[in-house]
Design a protein around this motif. Structure first.
Motif, PDB file in Angstrom:
ATOM      1  N   GLN A 162     -12.294 -20.006   8.515  1.00 57.26           N
ATOM      2  CA  GLN A 162     -12.495 -20.769   7.312  1.00 57.26           C
ATOM      3  C   GLN A 162     -13.640 -22.119   7.572  1.00 57.26           C
ATOM      4  O   GLN A 162     -14.431 -22.230   6.713  1.00 57.26           O
ATOM      5  CB  GLN A 162     -11.137 -21.610   6.870  1.00 57.26           C
ATOM      6  CG  GLN A 162     -11.379 -22.140   5.339  1.00 57.26           C
ATOM      7  CD  GLN A 162     -10.204 -22.464   5.042  1.00 57.26           C
ATOM      8  OE1 GLN A 162      -9.126 -23.171   5.479  1.00 57.26           O
ATOM      9  NE2 GLN A 162     -10.009 -22.384   3.466  1.00 57.26           N
ATOM     10  N   ARG A 163     -13.239 -22.770   8.803  1.00 58.27           N
ATOM     11  CA  ARG A 163     -14.185 -23.776   9.212  1.00 58.27           C
ATOM     12  C   ARG A 163     -15.532 -23.230   9.430  1.00 58.27           C
ATOM     13  O   ARG A 163     -16.522 -24.063   8.839  1.00 58.27           O
ATOM     14  CB  ARG A 163     -13.737 -24.181  10.440  1.00 58.27           C
ATOM     15  CG  ARG A 163     -14.382 -25.503  10.971  1.00 58.27           C
ATOM     16  CD  ARG A 163     -14.170 -26.096  12.526  1.00 58.27           C
ATOM     17  NE  ARG A 163     -14.934 -26.988  12.842  1.00 58.27           N
ATOM     18  CZ  ARG A 163     -14.650 -27.639  14.048  1.00 58.27           C
ATOM     19  NH1 ARG A 163     -13.897 -27.061  14.810  1.00 58.27           N
ATOM     20  NH2 ARG A 163     -15.663 -28.570  14.451  1.00 58.27           N
ATOM     21  N   ASP A 164     -15.759 -22.207  10.077  1.00 56.57           N
ATOM     22  CA  ASP A 164     -17.312 -21.551   9.916  1.00 56.57           C
ATOM     23  C   ASP A 164     -17.872 -21.254   8.789  1.00 56.57           C
ATOM     24  O   ASP A 164     -18.846 -21.271   8.625  1.00 56.57           O
ATOM     25  CB  ASP A 164     -17.128 -20.394  11.167  1.00 56.57           C
ATOM     26  CG  ASP A 164     -16.851 -21.015  12.350  1.00 56.57           C
ATOM     27  OD1 ASP A 164     -17.341 -22.313  12.707  1.00 56.57           O
ATOM     28  OD2 ASP A 164     -16.531 -20.097  13.441  1.00 56.57           O
ATOM     29  N   TRP A 165     -16.957 -20.607   8.017  1.00 54.77           N
ATOM     30  CA  TRP A 165     -17.311 -20.247   6.645  1.00 54.77           C
ATOM     31  C   TRP A 165     -17.756 -21.493   5.602  1.00 54.77           C
ATOM     32  O   TRP A 165     -18.656 -21.436   5.039  1.00 54.77           O
ATOM     33  CB  TRP A 165     -16.112 -19.544   5.932  1.00 54.77           C
ATOM     34  CG  TRP A 165     -16.373 -19.183   4.512  1.00 54.77           C
ATOM     35  CD1 TRP A 165     -16.105 -19.794   3.437  1.00 54.77           C
ATOM     36  CD2 TRP A 165     -17.278 -17.891   4.085  1.00 54.77           C
ATOM     37  NE1 TRP A 165     -16.459 -18.999   2.007  1.00 54.77           N
ATOM     38  CE2 TRP A 165     -17.100 -17.900   2.496  1.00 54.77           C
ATOM     39  CE3 TRP A 165     -18.037 -17.016   4.725  1.00 54.77           C
ATOM     40  CZ2 TRP A 165     -17.824 -17.166   1.892  1.00 54.77           C
ATOM     41  CZ3 TRP A 165     -18.570 -15.933   3.953  1.00 54.77           C
ATOM     42  CH2 TRP A 165     -18.474 -16.014   2.722  1.00 54.77           C
ATOM     43  N   ASN A 166     -16.786 -22.449   5.809  1.00 50.82           N
ATOM     44  CA  ASN A 166     -17.226 -23.852   4.978  1.00 50.82           C
ATOM     45  C   ASN A 166     -18.578 -24.343   5.523  1.00 50.82           C
ATOM     46  O   ASN A 166     -19.350 -25.019   4.731  1.00 50.82           O
ATOM     47  CB  ASN A 166     -16.202 -24.874   5.054  1.00 50.82           C
ATOM     48  CG  ASN A 166     -15.024 -24.352   4.472  1.00 50.82           C
ATOM     49  OD1 ASN A 166     -15.192 -23.472   3.414  1.00 50.82           O
ATOM     50  ND2 ASN A 166     -13.737 -24.769   4.797  1.00 50.82           N
ATOM     51  N   ARG A 167     -19.058 -23.894   6.780  1.00 47.64           N
ATOM     52  CA  ARG A 167     -20.176 -24.719   7.569  1.00 47.64           C
ATOM     53  C   ARG A 167     -21.439 -23.787   7.290  1.00 47.64           C
ATOM     54  O   ARG A 167     -22.597 -24.181   7.754  1.00 47.64           O
ATOM     55  CB  ARG A 167     -20.041 -25.103   8.891  1.00 47.64           C
ATOM     56  CG  ARG A 167     -18.839 -25.975   9.114  1.00 47.64           C
ATOM     57  CD  ARG A 167     -18.745 -26.600  10.544  1.00 47.64           C
ATOM     58  NE  ARG A 167     -18.046 -27.652  10.799  1.00 47.64           N
ATOM     59  CZ  ARG A 167     -17.935 -28.220  11.851  1.00 47.64           C
ATOM     60  NH1 ARG A 167     -18.397 -27.932  12.966  1.00 47.64           N
ATOM     61  NH2 ARG A 167     -16.865 -29.232  11.980  1.00 47.64           N
ATOM     62  N   THR A 196     -23.419  -9.301   8.460  1.00 43.61           N
ATOM     63  CA  THR A 196     -23.048  -9.455   9.732  1.00 43.61           C
ATOM     64  C   THR A 196     -21.676 -10.129  10.028  1.00 43.61           C
ATOM     65  O   THR A 196     -21.279  -9.841  10.811  1.00 43.61           O
ATOM     66  CB  THR A 196     -24.031 -10.341  10.547  1.00 43.61           C
ATOM     67  OG1 THR A 196     -23.949 -11.817   9.855  1.00 43.61           O
ATOM     68  CG2 THR A 196     -25.546  -9.849  10.383  1.00 43.61           C
ATOM     69  N   SER A 197     -21.198 -10.655   9.038  1.00 46.69           N
ATOM     70  CA  SER A 197     -19.826 -11.720   9.074  1.00 46.69           C
ATOM     71  C   SER A 197     -18.702 -11.339   7.963  1.00 46.69           C
ATOM     72  O   SER A 197     -19.262 -11.005   6.805  1.00 46.69           O
ATOM     73  CB  SER A 197     -20.110 -13.028   9.433  1.00 46.69           C
ATOM     74  OG  SER A 197     -20.950 -13.230  10.339  1.00 46.69           O
ATOM     75  N   TYR A 198     -17.649 -11.512   8.254  1.00 48.41           N
ATOM     76  CA  TYR A 198     -16.809 -11.531   7.102  1.00 48.41           C
ATOM     77  C   TYR A 198     -15.497 -12.518   7.163  1.00 48.41           C
ATOM     78  O   TYR A 198     -15.311 -13.075   8.481  1.00 48.41           O
ATOM     79  CB  TYR A 198     -16.054 -10.184   6.858  1.00 48.41           C
ATOM     80  CG  TYR A 198     -15.040  -9.897   7.984  1.00 48.41           C
ATOM     81  CD1 TYR A 198     -13.789  -9.942   8.164  1.00 48.41           C
ATOM     82  CD2 TYR A 198     -15.558  -9.141   9.177  1.00 48.41           C
ATOM     83  CE1 TYR A 198     -12.740  -9.868   9.244  1.00 48.41           C
ATOM     84  CE2 TYR A 198     -14.637  -8.942  10.291  1.00 48.41           C
ATOM     85  CZ  TYR A 198     -13.538  -9.286  10.136  1.00 48.41           C
ATOM     86  OH  TYR A 198     -12.488  -8.986  11.207  1.00 48.41           O
ATOM     87  N   TRP A 258     -20.896 -12.129   4.643  1.00 54.78           N
ATOM     88  CA  TRP A 258     -22.030 -12.829   4.719  1.00 54.78           C
ATOM     89  C   TRP A 258     -23.198 -12.350   5.766  1.00 54.78           C
ATOM     90  O   TRP A 258     -22.692 -11.989   6.937  1.00 54.78           O
ATOM     91  CB  TRP A 258     -21.860 -14.297   4.913  1.00 54.78           C
ATOM     92  CG  TRP A 258     -22.911 -15.193   5.151  1.00 54.78           C
ATOM     93  CD1 TRP A 258     -23.521 -15.978   4.210  1.00 54.78           C
ATOM     94  CD2 TRP A 258     -23.937 -15.431   6.090  1.00 54.78           C
ATOM     95  NE1 TRP A 258     -24.566 -16.590   4.365  1.00 54.78           N
ATOM     96  CE2 TRP A 258     -24.926 -16.315   5.798  1.00 54.78           C
ATOM     97  CE3 TRP A 258     -23.932 -15.014   7.466  1.00 54.78           C
ATOM     98  CZ2 TRP A 258     -26.060 -16.592   6.423  1.00 54.78           C
ATOM     99  CZ3 TRP A 258     -25.045 -15.487   8.300  1.00 54.78           C
ATOM    100  CH2 TRP A 258     -26.108 -16.260   7.987  1.00 54.78           C
ATOM    101  N   PRO A 259     -24.299 -12.239   5.327  1.00 55.25           N
ATOM    102  CA  PRO A 259     -24.896 -12.302   3.886  1.00 55.25           C
ATOM    103  C   PRO A 259     -24.352 -11.488   2.922  1.00 55.25           C
ATOM    104  O   PRO A 259     -23.924 -10.164   3.286  1.00 55.25           O
ATOM    105  CB  PRO A 259     -26.596 -12.387   3.998  1.00 55.25           C
ATOM    106  CG  PRO A 259     -26.570 -12.358   5.654  1.00 55.25           C
ATOM    107  CD  PRO A 259     -25.574 -11.779   6.264  1.00 55.25           C
TER     108      PRO A 259
END
Length: 237
Positions: A109-114, A125-127, A141-142
């Motif tokens: 969540q921290r990385d998502w918020n950043r 590339t990410s979820y 994301w993207p």
């Protein structure tokens, strides 16, 4: 040799657990009240044990068709992925229309918020998984672009073990878990019995559960390496 259909049913597990706990004499059968009450206890045990260890038999590969520009997909009743809420998502990958696979990286969540811009559209590339009480929101994301939408996302979900509804239902846990379930229930219901019986139930329950937790792992070995990032140091992955 194949086990009989009744081998891992709620009725059989309850009967032998009651005998192990000294609550049922040889030749006696549980009453309807015993079966009803102890089936609820057995369900509580199954629900609790799902959170311990990985439980490889509960893993399921769930495919999701990307929608251009759509970032979040709900896993749960009535969601884009209409299913019982998974316990968690342990891994994910993308499968292109040409059958090429590439991993998707789970982020916190921290990385998502950043993230600099969540509105970015491109090759995913990410979820990120947002756990709620009755569903999971999985954001990517993207967000998928036109090319990404021609393939499929695949999420490796730890699904929920179904509860017993009838005493003739077979456990969602495989037959090798019968002894652990039986003695786990015996340990739950032996309160008030002689100390020797309570000690024996606790010891056997812990013994069988520990053995199965150690056994329920992938067959291939897992190694850890240091991933170097930049020139100033590294991080463990």
């Amino acid at each position: 040799m194949t086990a009989p259909a009744s081998f891992n049913t709620a009725a059989r597990l309850i009967k032998y657990a009651m005998r192990d706990a000294g609550l049922l004499a040889k030749g006696q059968e549980p009453s309807s009240l015993d079966l009803a009450e102890n089936m609820n206890r057995l369900n509580d045990l199954v629900n609790m044990w799902q959170i311990g260890g990985l439980k490889l038999f509960l893993l399921s590969d769930v495919s999701v068709t990307p929608v251009v520009g759509t970032q979040t997909y709900t896993f749960g009743p009535g969601g884009e992925v209409d299913m019982t809420k998974p316990m968690r998502i342990v891994d994910a990958y993308y499968l292109s229309s040409s059958s090429t696979l590439r991993p998707l990286t789970g982020i916190s969540q921290r990385d998502w918020n950043r993230l600099g811009s969540r509105s970015t559209v491109g090759a995913t590339t990410s979820y990120y998984v947002d756990k709620q009480s009755t569903y999971l929101d999985v954001s990517v994301w993207p967000s998928p672009d036109t090319s990404t939408a021609t393939g499929t996302f695949h999420f490796i979900c730890q699904t929920q073990a179904t509860n017993f509804v009838s005493i003739t239902d077979t456990s969602a846990f495989p037959m090798e878990w019968a002894m652990a379930l039986r003695w786990g229930l015996a340990d739950e219901i032996c309160t008030g019995q002689p100390q020797a019986i309570m000690n024996r139930c606790a010891m056997r329950a812990a013994e069988f559960k520990s053995a199965l937790e150690d056994w329920d792992v992938e067959d291939v070995s897992v190694t850890f390496t240091v991933e170097r990032q930049g020139t100033g140091g590294g991080s463990f992955r």
